[in-house]
Design a protein around this motif. Structure first.
Motif, PDB file in Angstrom:
ATOM      1  N   LEU A 244       0.662  -1.148  -0.105  1.00  0.00           N
ATOM      2  CA  LEU A 244      -0.380   0.000   0.124  1.00  0.00           C
ATOM      3  C   LEU A 244       0.798   1.453   0.022  1.00  0.00           C
ATOM      4  O   LEU A 244       0.254   2.166  -0.475  1.00  0.00           O
ATOM      5  CB  LEU A 244      -0.620  -0.534   1.064  1.00  0.00           C
ATOM      6  N   LYS A 245       2.099   1.226   0.318  1.00  0.00           N
ATOM      7  CA  LYS A 245       3.046   2.388   1.365  1.00  0.00           C
ATOM      8  C   LYS A 245       3.401   2.529  -0.831  1.00  0.00           C
ATOM      9  O   LYS A 245       3.821   4.211  -1.104  1.00  0.00           O
ATOM     10  CB  LYS A 245       3.739   2.208   1.982  1.00  0.00           C
ATOM     11  N   GLY A 246       4.036   1.098  -1.497  1.00  0.00           N
ATOM     12  CA  GLY A 246       4.411   1.526  -3.240  1.00  0.00           C
ATOM     13  C   GLY A 246       3.025   2.259  -3.590  1.00  0.00           C
ATOM     14  O   GLY A 246       3.160   2.854  -5.032  1.00  0.00           O
ATOM     15  N   ASP A 247       1.836   2.073  -3.297  1.00  0.00           N
ATOM     16  CA  ASP A 247       0.707   2.865  -4.477  1.00  0.00           C
ATOM     17  C   ASP A 247       0.350   4.105  -3.945  1.00  0.00           C
ATOM     18  O   ASP A 247       0.487   4.865  -4.538  1.00  0.00           O
ATOM     19  CB  ASP A 247      -0.166   2.115  -3.725  1.00  0.00           C
ATOM     20  N   LEU A 248       0.736   4.471  -2.858  1.00  0.00           N
ATOM     21  CA  LEU A 248       0.823   5.702  -2.462  1.00  0.00           C
ATOM     22  C   LEU A 248       1.759   6.564  -2.830  1.00  0.00           C
ATOM     23  O   LEU A 248       1.421   7.457  -3.479  1.00  0.00           O
ATOM     24  CB  LEU A 248       0.947   5.683  -1.041  1.00  0.00           C
ATOM     25  N   GLU A 249       2.885   6.227  -3.486  1.00  0.00           N
ATOM     26  CA  GLU A 249       4.166   6.560  -4.421  1.00  0.00           C
ATOM     27  C   GLU A 249       3.508   7.174  -6.120  1.00  0.00           C
ATOM     28  O   GLU A 249       4.470   7.811  -6.128  1.00  0.00           O
ATOM     29  CB  GLU A 249       5.621   6.281  -4.023  1.00  0.00           C
ATOM     30  N   ARG A 250       3.044   5.423  -6.197  1.00  0.00           N
ATOM     31  CA  ARG A 250       3.147   5.698  -7.656  1.00  0.00           C
ATOM     32  C   ARG A 250       1.462   6.158  -8.294  1.00  0.00           C
ATOM     33  O   ARG A 250       1.556   6.233  -9.332  1.00  0.00           O
ATOM     34  CB  ARG A 250       3.606   4.273  -7.509  1.00  0.00           C
ATOM     35  N   PHE A 274      -9.424   7.411   5.201  1.00  0.00           N
ATOM     36  CA  PHE A 274      -8.362   8.104   4.635  1.00  0.00           C
ATOM     37  C   PHE A 274      -7.851   8.025   3.181  1.00  0.00           C
ATOM     38  O   PHE A 274      -9.014   7.230   2.255  1.00  0.00           O
ATOM     39  CB  PHE A 274      -6.849   7.932   4.817  1.00  0.00           C
ATOM     40  N   SER A 275      -7.168   9.020   2.453  1.00  0.00           N
ATOM     41  CA  SER A 275      -7.209   9.103   0.851  1.00  0.00           C
ATOM     42  C   SER A 275      -5.916   9.911   0.490  1.00  0.00           C
ATOM     43  O   SER A 275      -6.075  11.276   0.823  1.00  0.00           O
ATOM     44  CB  SER A 275      -8.431  10.015   0.568  1.00  0.00           C
ATOM     45  N   PHE A 276      -4.996   9.707  -0.404  1.00  0.00           N
ATOM     46  CA  PHE A 276      -3.906  10.391  -0.956  1.00  0.00           C
ATOM     47  C   PHE A 276      -4.019  10.330  -2.075  1.00  0.00           C
ATOM     48  O   PHE A 276      -3.942   9.172  -2.161  1.00  0.00           O
ATOM     49  CB  PHE A 276      -2.759   9.942   0.139  1.00  0.00           C
ATOM     50  N   GLY A 277      -3.796  11.252  -2.889  1.00  0.00           N
ATOM     51  CA  GLY A 277      -2.824  11.110  -3.894  1.00  0.00           C
ATOM     52  C   GLY A 277      -3.334  12.190  -4.541  1.00  0.00           C
ATOM     53  O   GLY A 277      -3.441  13.666  -4.520  1.00  0.00           O
ATOM     54  N   GLY A 278      -3.841  12.478  -6.257  1.00  0.00           N
ATOM     55  CA  GLY A 278      -4.995  13.999  -6.836  1.00  0.00           C
ATOM     56  C   GLY A 278      -5.543  13.662  -7.489  1.00  0.00           C
ATOM     57  O   GLY A 278      -6.669  12.387  -6.555  1.00  0.00           O
ATOM     58  N   ALA A 279      -6.088  14.141  -8.076  1.00  0.00           N
ATOM     59  CA  ALA A 279      -7.510  13.887  -8.892  1.00  0.00           C
ATOM     60  C   ALA A 279      -6.841  13.058  -9.102  1.00  0.00           C
ATOM     61  O   ALA A 279      -6.784  12.297  -9.829  1.00  0.00           O
ATOM     62  CB  ALA A 279      -7.002  15.135  -9.899  1.00  0.00           C
ATOM     63  N   LEU A 280      -9.166  12.214  -9.857  1.00  0.00           N
ATOM     64  CA  LEU A 280      -8.523  11.112 -10.812  1.00  0.00           C
ATOM     65  C   LEU A 280      -7.899  10.847 -11.937  1.00  0.00           C
ATOM     66  O   LEU A 280      -7.445   9.979 -12.405  1.00  0.00           O
ATOM     67  CB  LEU A 280     -10.155  10.136 -10.717  1.00  0.00           C
ATOM     68  N   ILE A 281      -8.263  12.086 -13.003  1.00  0.00           N
ATOM     69  CA  ILE A 281      -7.708  12.244 -13.892  1.00  0.00           C
ATOM     70  C   ILE A 281      -6.617  13.569 -14.213  1.00  0.00           C
ATOM     71  O   ILE A 281      -6.671  14.183 -13.885  1.00  0.00           O
ATOM     72  CB  ILE A 281      -9.163  12.376 -14.760  1.00  0.00           C
TER      73      ILE A 281
END
Length: 444
Positions: A244-250, A274-281
Motif C-alpha cells: 500500500l505504501k508503494g501505491d501511495l508513491e505511484r 483516509f485518501s491520498f494522492g490527487g485528482a482521478l484524471i
C-alpha cells in the motif's frame, strides 16, 4: 422536497384511487404537502397522473388527500404458488425447473399493476417526524394499504461569501464527520513517505475489529481501479502495508474506508477513512504541478466525548506536523457532512461556491486560494499568509499565530465564521476563478 412510495395490485379490479398523506410531521407543522404524482405501470405500459392535495374528507385532521378518479386498477395476479416464487431465492440443481420458475415469476411481474407515488411538498420548520402515505381504492376501501416513512427538515445553511446570489441555500445538514485535509509542496514519493506514518497513526482511532475497504485508482490511463478489504488491526503492518505504501508513491489516488452497517437503506452510513494522492484524471501543465494531498476523516456520530476529543487532537497534531515539517501549503481541521475516497479535489465549501474542476489541487491554486473556511483550524502557508490584506483585522475575530512560517487560524464558533470570511476575502475563490483556472489547464 419530494418523497415516494410504491404498491402493487393483488386483489380484484377497481376504479379510482385516493392518496392520503398524514403523520405527525404534518400535524406538528414540520412540512406541508402540495401535490402527488402517480406513475402507474402494467407490463411495459406506463401512465403518469398528477393531482393537488386537499384537506381530508372530514376536515378533522392534518391529513391531505389527492384524488385520482379516473385510475383503473387492474386485477392482481392469482395467489402465488410454489411456481411463482422468485427463482433467485431458490437453491436447485434442476436447470429446467429453474427456467420454468423464472418464466412463471416474470409472468407474475408482468400481470401486476405497480403504482408509484411521488409526493411533493415544502419544509416549513426544522424538525423530524413520521409521514404516512396511504393508497385507498375508492370502490374497495378495505383494500387500502400504507407506508410509513420518516422525514426531517433542516434549517437553511448559511451561504459562503463567494456563493452565487442566485444559488439556493441548501439545508444545514448535521456535520458528523471530522475532516483533516492538507496539500504538500513535495515530490510525490517524498510526500507519500511523510504521509504514510500519519495514516498509520490516524488508523489507530478506528475500531481494530473493523474492516476497511481499500481502493487504488491507477496512474496508468485506462487501467481499472483495484479494490480489496483488510482488517483494521492488520492493515498497517506486513506485506500488505508495504504494498500500500508503494501505491501511495505511484498511483493517482489511494484510500481506505470503514463503513458502519445500517438497518435503513436510506439512512446515512457512518464512515471513517483516509485518501491520498490527487485528482482521478491526470492533467499535466508545465510549471504548475498537482500537489499531493492527504485527507483523513473520522465519524463522530455515536462516539463518546473522550474519543471525539482524542480524534480532534490527533487530527490537529498531524496537520501541524504536515504544515511545519513537510512543506504544507494549506491545511484544515473541522467538521463536515461526508467525505469519500477519490474526492480530494472537492470540498463542500467549494461545491457550495460553484468551484469545480481539477484546478483546485494545482500549486498555483493552492498558494492563491483557500479551499474552505470552517469552524475549526485553518493553516495558511507563506504565500497565502502574505495575501491577507489586514492581519490585525483577522486577529480581531479569530486566534491567529505564526508557527514556523505558517499561520494557524482557529475559528472557535459559527459567530466568528462570517467575520473570518471577510477578513480573508481576497483568498476565497469564486466560480469564475475556477473556470478561468480550468480553461488555462486545458489550454482554452
Amino acid at each position: 422536497m419530494q418523497f415516494a412510495g410504491s404498491v402493487g395490485s393483488v386483489g380484484g379490479s377497481s376504479r379510482a384511487l385516493l392518496v392520503v398523506v398524514g403523520g405527525d410531521a404534518l400535524e406538528r407543522g414540520v412540512l406541508s404537502v402540495t401535490s402527488a404524482q402517480l406513475v402507474i405501470s402494467l407490463g411495459e405500459k406506463e401512465t403518469v397522473l398528477s393531482a393537488a392535495f386537499e384537506s381530508d374528507v372530514n376536515g378533522e385532521s392534518m391529513a391531505r388527500v389527492a384524488s385520482f378518479p379516473d385510475v383503473v386498477i387492474a386485477a392482481g395476479p392469482a395467489a402465488q404458488t410454489s411456481g411463482t416464487v422468485n427463482p433467485l431465492d431458490l437453491e436447485a440443481t434442476d436447470q429446467q425447473k429453474l427456467v420454468e420458475l423464472a418464466e412463471s415469476w416474470k409472468r407474475t411481474q408482468r400481470s401486476t399493476m405497480n403504482i408509484h407515488v411521488n409526493v411533493f411538498g415544502t419544509g416549513v420548520a426544522p424538525g423530524a417526524g413520521a409521514v404516512q402515505v396511504g393508497f385507498v381504492p375508492l370502490a374497495a376501501p378495505d383494500g387500502h394499504c400504507g407506508i410509513t416513512m420518516s422525514a426531517e427538515v433542516f434549517a437553511p445553511a448559511r451561504k459562503p461569501l463567494r456563493a452565487s446570489e442566485s444559488a439556493p441555500a441548501g439545508p444545514q445538514l448535521p456535520t458528523h464527520v471530522l475532516l483533516a485535509l492538507v496539500s504538500l509542496d513535495l515530490e510525490r514519493g517524498v510526500a507519500a513517505a511523510a504521509c504514510a506514518p500519519m495514516i498509520e497513526r490516524f488508523c489507530t482511532l478506528f475500531e481494530p475489529s473493523g474492516e476497511l475497504s481499500l481502493v487504488v485508482f491507477p496512474s496508468e490511463p485506462g487501467a481499472r481501479l483495484r479494490q480489496s478489504k483488510a482488517k483494521v488491526s492488520g492493515l498497517c503492518r506486513g506485506a500488505r502495508w508495504q504494498k500500500l505504501k508503494g501505491d501511495l508513491e505511484r498511483e493517482r489516488c489511494v484510500g481506505g474506508e470503514r463503513k458502519v452497517a445500517v438497518q435503513d437503506f436510506f439512512a446515512r452510513r457512518p464512515s471513517d477513512g483516509f485518501s491520498f494522492g490527487g485528482a482521478l484524471i491526470q492533467h499535466d501543465l508545465a510549471g504548475d504541478p498537482e500537489l499531493p494531498t492527504l485527507a483523513l476523516w473520522f465519524d463522530l456520530e455515536n462516539v463518546s466525548v473522550d474519543r471525539a476529543f482524542a480524534a480532534e487532537s490527533l487530527a490537529n497534531e498531524l496537520m501541524a506536523e504536515a504544515m511545519t515539517r513537510h512543506s504544507g501549503v494549506q491545511a484544515l481541521v473541522g467538521r463536515t457532512t461526508a467525505v469519500h475516497i477519490g474526492s480530494l479535489d472537492t470540498t463542500e465549501y467549494e461545491s457550495t461556491c460553484g468551484v469545480h474542476g481539477p484546478c483546485t489541487l494545482r500549486r498555483s491554486w493552492l498558494s492563491r486560494f483557500l479551499r474552505s473556511v470552517m469552524v475549526g483550524t485553518l493553516w495558511l502557508g507563506k504565500s497565502l499568509t502574505e495575501s491577507i490584506p489586514d492581519l490585525a483585522a483577522l486577529r480581531a475575530v479569530a486566534r491567529a499565530e505564526l508557527i514556523a512560517g505558517s499561520l494557524k487560524v482557529t475559528i472557535d464558533n459559527d459567530a466568528a465564521f462570517g467575520s473570518v470570511e471577510h477578513a480573508v476575502a481576497p483568498l476565497l475563490p469564486s466560480a469564475d476563478d475556477a473556470r478561468r483556472a480550468t480553461d488555462r489547464l486545458y489550454g482554452r
